[in-house]
Design an enzyme around this catalytic site. Structure first.
Site: not given
Length: 545
Positions: A80, A176, A178, A230-236
């Site tokens: 683009c 585009h 993507e 935090s219980g979230g996917v990233d920190s887990s």
């Protein structure tokens, strides 16, 4: 030496999507600001992609890059604005289109012998989004694809600087590749990354785990590491990865501020126990509720929760006197320097922050090169429970930003009960998908078996983020039995997205909404009306506060 593709970001909202598409081709890529190409340090770079931009190439403030840094040396693909910039800079012509070209278009002429369009259909659908159009391409280049309205939909040159002055090809597309609406966009990017640039396709969840664990063991040795969960996917996922590398030398701290989802603190603690993590759980809800008492202004609520979290986390971290590292679940989109049209940073790197300087902790971010979908793939590679891997994003301040008005334990109780009914309903309601929708879900790594061209998944797995909002500043009249009620409405929110920068409201089935609404009103004391939020981002935000 690890091969990589450099993506130069000119401010497009889909730049991160280009990065994810390249990573899906098992190829490492790095997104850099348009003016930060690693000159003199690019021996591992096998290709360069120029993104789109909100600018016209004719704008005085338009972002510009010195093409001589890589054109002729390394294969280049302009997308683009990138395609327009290449043409404009190398002697072509870019002019304002008679009308903005936006939306679906079909290629009418495709040079299928060109390496960029290998395997392409002659009338393949693409997605256009531009106000300018390329009316002439530079000398030495040739057109390789057109649409009904766009003559120069794609062009290329095998020797952009002329014979003997660099033999690396330059390709440019006005559409585009993507975005999902370009049906063969992934094929085009594969042709560029794998066939033209020569990627060995060595980047995968398995290779990432193997190399990262080895690096962490070398980097951390026998040092003690603290990680805020935090219980979230990233920190887990970060915790499980670190545990695999250093085991008992990792100590995790999970702070309960009292505004998590229903029973979430204990459920997450049980999950972490199953995973073999060393976790300190801290119930600090009394402090948070006391400090939030009477506060109604959204930003002030966030600041109080952030301040209290740091204080609680610090108090626990100080007890671990031999700690040398602070680990975080920071992922790549958190670190990408996104630019708005003024050139200012609009999303800065976030972290736990606030640790006393005297602790002298070094920072460890094992997921800092991963996109969200890659984090989930790594979680599956580490054999983590699927419900942890597919968990929706959840705001750090928790339900505090989903309660309009001041925060009390009773309001949190009401919202927890309503939210629990809603989220359980999303998990239990199954839908059948086929075609592009099914391919999109499978590409995200969500486990599903395909039968006769169809897959069955839950509504929860189709949605980026969902939650209930308590409108505690509003009272609604209702009738239950023969009695008049005067209670609070609850709004339900569900959005689809790829990166949370933009989001569309999820078109949930009417029968599902009717069932959930009925269950919330009948079972949750304090609620007598349920609404569904059908606003998109922008102009709205995903969260209400």
């Amino acid at each position: 030496m690890q091969q990589k593709i450099i993506i130069l970001d000119f401010g497009s909202q889909t730049t991160q999507l280009i990065g994810r598409r390249v990573r899906e081709l098992d190829t490492f890529c790095e997104i850099l600001p348009y003016n930060k190409y690693p000159v003199g340090n690019d021996d591992d770079v096998i290709g360069v992609i120029l993104s789109g931009s909100p600018y016209s190439v004719h704008d005085p403030e338009a972002f510009k890059v010195d093409l001589s840094q890589f054109v002729g040396r390394i294969p280049v693909l302009g997308i683009c604005y990138g395609a327009q910039f290449i043409s404009h800079t190398l002697g072509g012509r870019v002019e304002k289109a008679d009308s903005r070209e936006y939306g679906r278009a079909n290629l009418q002429t495709v040079d299928a012998s060109n390496p960029l369009f290998k395997g392409f259909d002659q009338h393949s659908q693409v997605w256009m989004s531009h106000g300018d159009t390329i009316t002439a391409i530079p000398d030495g280049f040739e057109t390789i694809a057109s649409t009904k309205d766009v003559r120069q939909a794609a062009y290329w040159s095998p020797s952009p600087l002329g014979e003997g002055r660099g033999e690396a090809s330059v390709f440019a597309v006005q559409f585009h590749p993507e975005v999902y609406h370009t049906l063969q966009g992934k094929q085009l990017l594969k042709n560029f990354v794998v066939e033209i640039c020569g990627s060995r396709q060595e980047w995968s969840a398995a290779s990432f785990v193997e190399s990262t664990v080895a690096t962490l063991r070398y980097q951390l040795g026998n040092d003690r590491v603290i990680l805020g969960l935090s219980g979230g996917v990233d920190s887990s996922v970060a915790a499980v990865l670190l545990n695999k590398a250093i085991g008992s030398h990792l100590t995790c701290i999970f702070v309960d501020h009292g505004m998590l989802r229903k029973n979430e603190f204990q459920q997450v603690m049980d999950d972490y126990k199953v995973l073999g993590l060393n976790v300190i759980g801290v119930d600090a809800s009394e402090k948070f509720f006391a400090d939030l008492a009477g506060v109604t202004e959204p930003e002030q609520k966030r600041k109080i929760i952030g301040r209290d979290f740091v204080e609680v986390f610090n108090a626990e971290a100080k007890k671990i006197t031999d700690a040398k590292w602070l680990a975080q679940g920071t992922i790549y989109p958190d670190r990408i320097e996104s630019l708005n049209i003024t050139g200012k940073v609009i999303k800065s790197h976030h972290n736990v922050g606030g640790l006393p300087k005297e602790m002298h902790l070094q920072l460890c971010e094992p997921l800092k090169w991963l996109f969200k979908d890659e984090v989930r793939r790594v979680g599956r590679q580490l054999q983590m429970p699927e419900h942890l891997i597919t968990r929706h994003p959840f705001p750090g301040p928790g339900l505090a930003v989903r309660i309009l008005g001041d925060i009390t334990r009773e309001k949190v109780r009401i919202l927890q009960d309503a939210d629990d009914i809603y989220i359980r309903g999303l998990r239990e309601y199954k839908v059948k998908l086929s075609g592009e929708e099914a391919r999109r879900v499978l590409a995200a790594g969500i486990p599903a078996a395909m039968t006769d061209g169809e897959i069955e998944v839950s509504l929860y797995d189709q949605i980026w983020q969902a939650g209930a909002i308590l409108l505690s500043t509003v009272r609604s009249v209702g009738v239950m039995g023969d009695e008049r009620t005067y209670e609070n409405p609850v709004a339900l929110r569900a959005v689809t997205s790829t990166d949370a920068m933009t989001a569309d409201w999820a078109h949930l089935p009417y029968d599902f909404l009717a069932k959930v609404s009925n269950e919330i009103i009948n079972k949750v004391r304090g609620v007598n009306r349920v609404c569904y939020d059908i606003s998109s981002k922008p102009p709205a935000t995903i969260e209400w506060e």
